[in-house]
Motif scaffolding. Structure first.
Motif, PDB file in Angstrom:
ATOM      1  N   ARG A 106       0.579  -0.782  -0.111  1.00  0.00           N
ATOM      2  CA  ARG A 106      -0.170  -0.210   0.144  1.00  0.00           C
ATOM      3  C   ARG A 106       0.833   1.405   0.230  1.00  0.00           C
ATOM      4  NH1 ARG A 106      -4.149   0.378   5.262  1.00  0.00           N
ATOM      5  NH2 ARG A 106      -2.097  -0.352   6.172  1.00  0.00           N
TER       6      ARG A 106
ATOM      7  N   SER B   2       0.926  -8.056   4.004  1.00  0.00           N
ATOM      8  CA  SER B   2       0.012  -8.006   4.780  1.00  0.00           C
ATOM      9  C   SER B   2       1.346  -8.403   6.113  1.00  0.00           C
ATOM     10  CB  SER B   2      -0.212  -9.304   4.957  1.00  0.00           C
ATOM     11  OG  SER B   2      -0.299 -10.224   4.911  1.00  0.00           O
TER      12      SER B   2
ATOM     13  N   CYS C 181      -8.948 -12.593   2.695  1.00  0.00           N
ATOM     14  CA  CYS C 181     -10.963 -12.552   2.281  1.00  0.00           C
ATOM     15  C   CYS C 181     -11.279 -13.404   2.090  1.00  0.00           C
ATOM     16  CB  CYS C 181      -9.878 -12.394   0.517  1.00  0.00           C
ATOM     17  SG  CYS C 181      -8.899 -14.141   0.002  1.00  0.00           S
TER      18      CYS C 181
ATOM     19  N   THR D 199      -5.570  -8.070  -3.374  1.00  0.00           N
ATOM     20  CA  THR D 199      -4.999  -8.866  -1.712  1.00  0.00           C
ATOM     21  C   THR D 199      -6.179  -9.529  -1.476  1.00  0.00           C
ATOM     22  OG1 THR D 199      -3.854  -7.994  -0.165  1.00  0.00           O
ATOM     23  CG2 THR D 199      -5.209  -6.388  -0.769  1.00  0.00           C
TER      24      THR D 199
ATOM     25  N   TRP E  93      -4.838 -10.297   1.317  1.00  0.00           N
ATOM     26  CA  TRP E  93      -5.690  -9.556   2.945  1.00  0.00           C
ATOM     27  C   TRP E  93      -6.005  -8.426   2.825  1.00  0.00           C
ATOM     28  CZ3 TRP E  93      -2.984 -13.285   5.490  1.00  0.00           C
ATOM     29  CH2 TRP E  93      -2.070 -14.454   4.482  1.00  0.00           C
ATOM     30  N   GLN E  94      -7.697  -8.932   2.963  1.00  0.00           N
ATOM     31  CA  GLN E  94      -8.565  -7.552   3.500  1.00  0.00           C
ATOM     32  C   GLN E  94      -9.322  -8.186   3.328  1.00  0.00           C
ATOM     33  OE1 GLN E  94     -10.670  -6.334  -0.097  1.00  0.00           O
ATOM     34  NE2 GLN E  94      -9.154  -7.066  -1.824  1.00  0.00           N
ATOM     35  N   SER E  95     -10.680  -8.176   4.175  1.00  0.00           N
ATOM     36  CA  SER E  95     -11.955  -8.202   4.689  1.00  0.00           C
ATOM     37  C   SER E  95     -12.588  -8.583   3.893  1.00  0.00           C
ATOM     38  CB  SER E  95     -12.925  -7.323   6.166  1.00  0.00           C
ATOM     39  OG  SER E  95     -11.969  -6.858   6.962  1.00  0.00           O
TER      40      SER E  95
ATOM     41  N   GLN F 249     -17.112  -6.800   4.476  1.00  0.00           N
ATOM     42  CA  GLN F 249     -17.400  -5.255   4.575  1.00  0.00           C
ATOM     43  C   GLN F 249     -18.307  -4.401   4.237  1.00  0.00           C
ATOM     44  OE1 GLN F 249     -13.889  -3.846   1.159  1.00  0.00           O
ATOM     45  NE2 GLN F 249     -13.406  -5.733   1.793  1.00  0.00           N
TER      46      GLN F 249
END
Length: 535
Positions: A37, A45, A466, A516, A518-520, A525
């Motif tokens: 990012r 992450s 995810c 990515t 490595w996200q909710s 969300q």
């Protein structure tokens, strides 16, 4: 002249190859542009930074210690691009306290071999070129692993189905319909575990088919080395996903039932991984237990008796000196611990001990064995945030694990077919497939109960990712299970429509995580946006 069936098979194989190449090209494209990012590394992450730090340290310093890596400063002020929350601290070979990745070191050691090859060929190092060196290593490691998963899973579908429609649709599901695909752009254990599980499934289905013709229970078709590869792959899956150990045991008996000759090769292949797993762990940590298993106190040293207040530091020093643990010149410091009724005792030469008071007021002294408690540790009480706090309700955790915000079924609707398919597999098909279905049922239930039974701190859905990533290694097992059901659904247009809808929604979930993994999850969300859950 080529037979008509052979022509049809060759056309299918051509389509499979195109699908696989498209999937690999998409994954390679994502790897080619993967960037953090902040834009200063290709790490996505804390999870993969932890492994990358180990890889870099092994290649550039020949050590598993990551102290220097996590202190590297980025272009932005106070930015430490290598720092990770997935770390532990304990005494190293030099007697001093050092930081290490909390991940089992075997996978990082293997990747370090790839990184070494990249360095020899290009001169790129992870610390000096953390974007381009990382991308090259990911390409040469993840793409072959992903290709193994694609090829073996599709080969399993080809063997278990008869309809071209079901074969093509399931192949699309393998390439684009599972939450495994987003993990191809990052360094992780889930892609590896799924690929090697798929390889074991392929060997098992191949051996089962060939053993339909046998003499005296001895296979005349399957070379023994395939059983050795199966043992290696099953054990390597368990080395990357601890709960897969249950399936590794089942694989041993499944292969034993189809061919008695499989016993020794399977054990031999698994032994290679066992030696490598514990060997690298010992070299890294001087312990046979993985780093994440060091969360408490070690061996007891001595009982100190009952007293209303903390024992004097001099009394503790006398006990340690009388047991010849510290020298007379050592000084001790007493610190409060994150755990109630426990204090940290630290000597001037960095030896750590635990002072413990039980409910009856008795004090005891033990060796310290909580590698997660160190200054600034994210895992201290009160520092964890979001899902890492842990879900206190097991009922809520089960709901979200299955059909809620991190749901196995809600994020990959194809898996709605799995329970029925496994049940049908117990009563239909050859005996080898029925035994396989039973093993997958037990392993699936055991795995889910294992995560459900974990303490609150571990009930975090796999952290910010995810999907419920801890069950991704089941992907090839479940694909092989639903294949006969999808074959049955191909018989009518209504059933075809149902599967296409399930597949489409599965692909939708995958597409939301292509930036990515490595996200909710998108459901998490969306529910956060609606205010149903905390963001």
């Amino acid at each position: 002249m080529m037979h008509r069936d052979e022509q049809a098979r060759d056309r299918r194989y051509g389509r499979y190859l195109v699908l696989i190449l498209v999937g690999l090209a998409m994954a390679a494209g994502r790897i080619a542009v993967v960037t953090s990012r902040e834009g200063d590394t290709a790490f996505l992450s804390a999870n993969d930074r932890s492994r990358w730090a180990t890889v870099a340290s092994l290649v550039e310093d020949g050590s598993y210690e990551i102290d220097e890596l996590i202190e590297i400063r980025g272009a932005k002020e106070n930015r430490r691009p290598w720092y990770s929350i997935d770390m532990v601290r304990h005494r190293g070979n030099d007697g001093k306290l050092h930081y290490y990745s909390s991940k089992p070191p075997l996978l990082a050691t293997v990747v370090a071999g790839v990184a070494k090859g990249v360095y020899f060929c290009t001169g790129l190092t992870l610390t000096k070129q953390p974007i381009y060196a990382t991308r090259l290593i990911l390409f040469f490691f993840n793409i072959p692993i992903l290709a193994l998963f694609f090829a073996t899973s599709i080969a399993n579908i080809e063997r278990l189905t008869r309809s071209n429609w079901s074969r093509h649709c399931l192949s699309l599901g393998v390439i684009f319909g599972t939450m495994l695909f987003p993990f191809a752009m990052t360094l992780n254990n889930h892609l590896v575990a799924a690929a090697f599980t798929s390889l074991v499934v392929w060997i098992y289905m191949f051996a089962s088919e060939k053993n339909d013709e046998h003499v005296g229970d001895v296979s005349v078709f399957v070379p023994k080395h395939w059983y050795g590869i199966a043992g290696f792959a099953a054990a390597f899956t368990a080395a990357n996903e601890l709960p897969a150990l249950s399936m590794c045991v089942f694989w041993f008996f499944l292969f034993r039932w189809i061919d008695k000759r499989s016993v020794l090769p399977f054990i031999g292949g698994a032994a290679i991984v066992v030696i490598a797993f514990f060997g690298t762990n010992w070299i890294a940590h001087k312990s046979l237990r993985p780093a994440y298993a060091h969360r408490g106190v070690g061996a007891a040293i001595e009982e100190l008796g009952t007293m209303p207040e903390l024992p004097a530091i001099e009394a503790i020093a006398d006990v340690l000196m009388s047991n010849k643990i510290i020298s007379g010149g050592s000084k001790l410091e007493l610190e409060e611990s994150d755990e109630p009724s426990r204090w940290l005792v630290r000597s001037s030469d960095d030896q750590l001990f635990a002072l413990i008071r039980n409910d009856s007021g008795r004090w005891s002294l033990s060796y310290w064995d909580d590698w997660y408690e160190y200054p600034g540790s994210y895992w201290k009480e009160g520092r964890r945030r979001g899902v890492d706090v842990g879900e206190p309700s097991r009922l809520v955790y089960l709901f979200n694990m299955l059909i809620g915000s991190y749901g196995i079924f809600s994020l990959t609707p194809m898996w709605f077919l799995v329970p029925g398919a496994l049940y049908m597999g117990l009563f239909h098909g050859p005996h080898d497939y029925r035994r396989y279905s039973m093993a997958v049922i037990i392993a699936s239930v055991v795995c889910l109960l294992f995560y459900l039974a974990r303490p609150t701190i571990d009930r975090n859905y796999g952290g910010v990712s995810c999907c419920f990533r801890w069950v991704l290694w089941f992907t090839p097992l479940w694909i092989a299970s639903i294949a006969p059901v999808v074959d049955h659904m191909a018989q009518t247009w209504r059933r075809r429509g149902i599967f296409i809808a399930l597949l489409a929604f599965s692909v939708f979930s995958v597409s939301t995580a292509l930036n990515t993994p490595w996200q909710s999850p998108w459901i998490y969300q969306f529910w956060s946006f609606l205010g149903w859950i905390g963001g």
